[in-house]
Design an enzyme around this catalytic site. Structure first.
Site, PDB file in Angstrom:
ATOM      1  N   GLY A   4      13.041  43.664  96.874  1.00 31.77           N
ATOM      2  CA  GLY A   4      13.885  44.529  96.037  1.00 31.77           C
ATOM      3  C   GLY A   4      13.230  45.879  95.844  1.00 31.77           C
ATOM      4  O   GLY A   4      12.101  46.121  96.271  1.00 31.77           O
ATOM      5  N   GLY A  14       8.822  51.608  92.621  1.00 37.09           N
ATOM      6  CA  GLY A  14       8.518  51.403  94.032  1.00 37.09           C
ATOM      7  C   GLY A  14       9.108  50.074  94.453  1.00 37.09           C
ATOM      8  O   GLY A  14       9.980  49.519  93.775  1.00 37.09           O
ATOM      9  N   ASP A  67      17.495  47.296  77.924  1.00 36.57           N
ATOM     10  CA  ASP A  67      18.074  47.413  79.263  1.00 36.57           C
ATOM     11  C   ASP A  67      18.636  46.059  79.703  1.00 36.57           C
ATOM     12  O   ASP A  67      18.465  45.652  80.855  1.00 36.57           O
ATOM     13  CB  ASP A  67      16.997  47.914  80.241  1.00 36.57           C
ATOM     14  CG  ASP A  67      17.592  48.515  81.506  1.00 36.57           C
ATOM     15  OD1 ASP A  67      18.831  48.631  81.573  1.00 36.57           O
ATOM     16  OD2 ASP A  67      16.823  48.854  82.418  1.00 36.57           O
TER      17      ASP A  67
END
Ligand code: AMP
Length: 816
Positions: free
Chosen positions: A543, A548, A666
């Site tokens: 992913g 990064g 989130d």
């Protein structure tokens, strides 16, 4: 998508009660006392109220600060957290916090991140020195201790503050009594003309908002700062546009040389954005007359045209859309060098004496559609990319976050009038025959040259630390030991322009080597679990994360028997070399995760450092990956029972976070990982924050990239994050689940979503979503945070649906 939306910027809420306040009756007070008496009383009164803020000592050297602290320690009995704030001896408007803790004197640089917005180290960015210190008085937030007593001197400077105390001048302005305002300004007892009221406004902001022209004029003549920011990040020009006071705009610009390009540090809006948002056509027209750019870009790229359209101000849309940019009077052949490269450009400008504002434009090697502006400032050469972009079917040119221009010539002309982000305005060019050409200006425009001196931020490799970094060390106190890890709190330097070619080579483009003591354990109270690099082997990418790539790997840890090793699959988040500014965020995520241990939360294993000093965050490997991808790829194989089970598990994990006093900020389907069809886990703690012990919400002070579509209104409007706002996001996550991975609100922009929610509208019931589940979502989206269900109730609901008794069995094992 808009990351930041400031609902306060129209300022109406702040002003609602002003004129009715009992404080304001200056006329009445003048019947019984002379103005002089009132001013003296007012001054003494405010002095008394400011007692709590007298921690500012002006410009004193470090050793003097330590002497003062030592005296304070004698008085306060070696009190931990004794502090003072001073101006840095190396640059004005840069500050240092000097602090005593456990036998050591610390000196932390206070960075001005943007106008009057400050941060210490990697801590939160806060508007106003006063609020920054107040925050650290409440919580240590990475300092060795929270701030307690201070060594007394004076309150911080007006312009660096968020708010102050409403004085007689503010009151006379709000009452619109120019005679009295004039008398106050002429009196020797006059308070500072730039002092802020308790509402965070200067007298000039108030005069502009209400349209008191005579008073604005008086204030400017008495030295009021025309470009200073109020509590909402608005300048007096912004305030005119908030209050539809077109008449004052010309006074501010002509009398005070106000900057039409000044950006609201919270949103990046310049005054014309404000006028377009409110739909005030006269303000737009006059700003354009004064050469405001017509398509400036906010932090989220929004232009005034977008705002006028989104808020349905059709007359403003027409005005901006059909605006004729002034004719260009500069020509490409005066400054464009298609063939020249960077060293060649540097040489040519050197040959021409590196005059201030000397420039040329060349092609970009990076992108054939782009250009580079090479510019001299302070005897050095700087390079800025001129990018191009398609905006509403028009090819636009821009530098960094500057305005859109329809041609290279328009852009150059604009920057010859306004520095606006460049270190200086363009003055003279060099052409291909190596002649100098004075850049033509039309006279009317000439007086409006902007002297602002802000630099673009995204073209800038970091420069070596400036001398202020000397202020980051600490020394032994009379009674305490000397510590040898003095650089633990060294903060990053603020962004700087592209370094000149002749300067020393920039530091390598990756995080500096992290000594294990230094960076990984940056916050002394939480030391991160570390893994030896040689125990990790890295596999294929699974992913892409914020910092990064994420790769699958194997961790060979020591087993129980002698010499035995156990192999465990792990996910390794790599911290990309170029993400230099985000290193602290990356470590923050690791620190947060390390504190958590729950079956419904992805387990943190440790942190490692690669051979070339890249960081790696190692966590348990969750084999089925992101729930969002799974929902999209397997929609036909997912049963309602699965969705109920995952919902119950997410709520259970969130209950645990709540217990740990943590808000996630989130929560979304993309951040839930599936271990199996029976096991969902919450991940991605990059935005998570601890909530303070005295409050049940976290106040965000930095914008950053916010997932607006998942955010409750109080997050967007006030930056208030709480367990209740996580509940709102949980509702949106449920909606994603029951619509099998559809994007919430389709392709609506963030700003449109905010408006939609404000109007009381909510996401609609997905086709296959049971009524009961949708009813839960609607509860999560209650405007009133207190009315939303708790995670406990949500967990109980999804677990307790009768037909899904298997859920309860699985949940029972998770609890045990
Ligand atoms: P993140 O940086 O957390 O947003 O992760 C980006 C992507 O990497 C996710 O959407 C997953 O597909 C994958 N990923 C992250 N963490 C893990 C993990 N612990 N196990 C398996 N895949 C992961």
């Amino acid at each position: 998508m808009s990351d930041y939306y400031d609902d306060d910027e129209h300022g109406d809420s702040i002003y609602a009660n002003d004129l009715t306040s009992e404080l304001l009756n200056v006329q009445e007070l003048l019947k019984s006392k002379s103005l002089e008496e009132l001013l003296k009383e007012d001054r003494d009164n405010i002095k008394e109220k400011e007692k709590e803020k007298q921690w500012y000592h002006g410009r004193i050297a470090r050793d003097v600060a330590e002497e003062i602290l030592k005296k304070g320690l004698l008085k306060h009995g070696h009190l931990d957290g004794l502090f003072l704030v001073r101006e840095s001896s190396f640059s004005s408007s840069s500050f240092v916090l000097s602090l005593y803790s456990k036998g050591i004197f610390f000196h932390f640089q206070i960075n001005e991140v943007k106008s009057a917005h400050f941060s210490i180290d990697q801590g939160p960015t806060v508007h106003g020195l006063d609020r920054l210190i107040q925050n650290y008085q409440e919580q240590a937030q990475g300092l060795p201790t929270h701030l307690t007593q201070f060594c007394k001197c004076k309150p911080p400077p007006d312009e660096q503050r968020y708010s102050g105390f409403t004085n007689l001048l503010h009151r006379a302005v709000l009452e619109n009594i120019p005679d009295v305002v004039k008398q106050i300004l002429d009196s020797k007892y006059c308070p500072s003309v730039n002092a802020k009221s308790e509402w965070g406004m200067t007298a000039l902001h108030d005069a502009c908002y209400y349209g008191f022209e005579d008073i604005a004029d008086l204030l400017i003549r008495h030295g009021a700062n025309v470009n200073c920011f109020d509590k909402d990040g608005q300048t007096p020009l912004h305030r005119c546009c908030t209050g539809n006071k077109a008449g004052i705009i010309s006074i501010l610009i002509q009398e005070g040389n106000a900057n039409v390009n000044e950006r609201n540090p919270k949103s990046g809006w310049i005054p014309i954005h404000q006028a377009a948002f409110k739909g005030y056509l006269d303000c737009i027209k006059i700003l354009l007359d004064y050469h405001s750019p017509y398509l400036p870009r906010a932090d989220d790229d929004t232009t005034p045209l977008d705002l006028a359209e989104n808020y349905e101000h059709s007359d403003c849309v027409t005005e901006i859309d059909q605006f004729e940019q002034p004719k260009v009077i500069t020509h490409k052949y005066d400054w464009f060098h298609p063939e020249i490269d960077r060293p060649g450009a540097q040489k040519l400008l050197e040959l021409k004496g590196l005059r201030e504002g000397l420039f040329l434009v060349r092609g970009s090697k990076k992108n054939l559609d782009w250009y580079v502006l090479t510019l001299c400032h302070d005897q050095k050469v700087f390079n800025y990319e001129i990018k191009t972009k398609n905006y509403r079917d028009r090819h636009m040119f821009f530098i960094d976050d500057g305005p859109f221009y329809k041609s290279l010539e328009h852009l150059i002309q604009y920057y010859s009038y306004h520095a606006n982000g460049l270190p200086c305005a363009l003055t003279v060019s060099v052409n291909t025959t190596r002649e100098l050409v004075q850049i033509s200006k039309d006279d009317e425009y000439f007086n409006l040259v902007d002297t602002s001196n802000r630099y673009p931020t995204n073209v800038s490799p970091a420069l070596p630390p400036r001398p202020e970094s000397l202020d980051m060390t600490y020394t032994e106190s009379a009674s305490g030991p000397v510590s040898n890890n003095a650089h633990q709190h060294a903060p990053p330097m603020p962004p700087s322009p592209t370094p000149p070619m002749s300067s020393p080579p920039p530091p390598p483009n990756h995080p500096p080597p992290i000594s294990k003591q230094q960076s990984i354990t940056k916050q002394p109270e939480v030391s991160l679990r570390q893994i030896e690099r040689k125990l990790l082997s890295l596999g294929k990418e699974i992913g892409q994360g914020e910092f990064g790539s994420v790769v699958k790997g194997v961790y060979k840890k020591k087993g129980t028997g002698r010499g035995k090793t156990e192999k465990t699959d792990v996910a390794i988040k790599l911290f990309h070399k170029t993400a230099i500014n985000n290193q602290e965020d990356f470590l923050k995520e690791a620190r947060t995760m390390q504190q958590l241990e729950h079956p419904c939360i992805v387990n943190f294993i440790g942190i490692a450092e690669s051979e070339n000093h890249e960081l790696m965050l190692v966590e348990e490997y969750i084999s089925m990956g992101s729930m969002l991808d799974y929902l999209i790829d397997h929609r036909d194989n997912i049963r309602k029972v699965d969705l109920y089970l995952w919902a119950a598990q997410i709520a259970l994990g969130m209950m645990y976070l709540e217990k740990m006093k943590m808000v996630h900020r989130d929560l979304a389907a993309r951040n839930i990982l599936l271990q199996s069809k029976e096991k969902a886990k919450i991940s991605d703690f990059g935005l998570s924050r601890a909530v303070g012990s005295n409050s049940d919400y976290y106040k965000a002070t930095t914008g950053g990239r916010w997932p607006i579509k998942w955010y409750a209104p109080e997050c967007v409007n006030y930056g208030h994050f709480s367990h209740a706002s996580d509940v709102w996001s949980f509702g949106v996550t449920l909606w994603e689940m029951f619509s099998y991975g559809e994007p919430p609100y389709g392709d609506m922009k963030g700003i449109e979503v905010i408006k939609y929610i404000e109007e009381g509208k909510r996401l609609e019931q997905p086709d296959k979503c049971p009524k009961v589940a949708y009813a839960q979502m609607l509860k999560c989206w209650n405007k009133e945070p207190r009315e939303r269900p708790t995670f406990q109730a949500l967990n109980a609901h999804f677990e307790g649906e009768n037909e899904y008794s298997c859920t309860r069995d699985i949940m029972r094992t998770l609890r045990n």
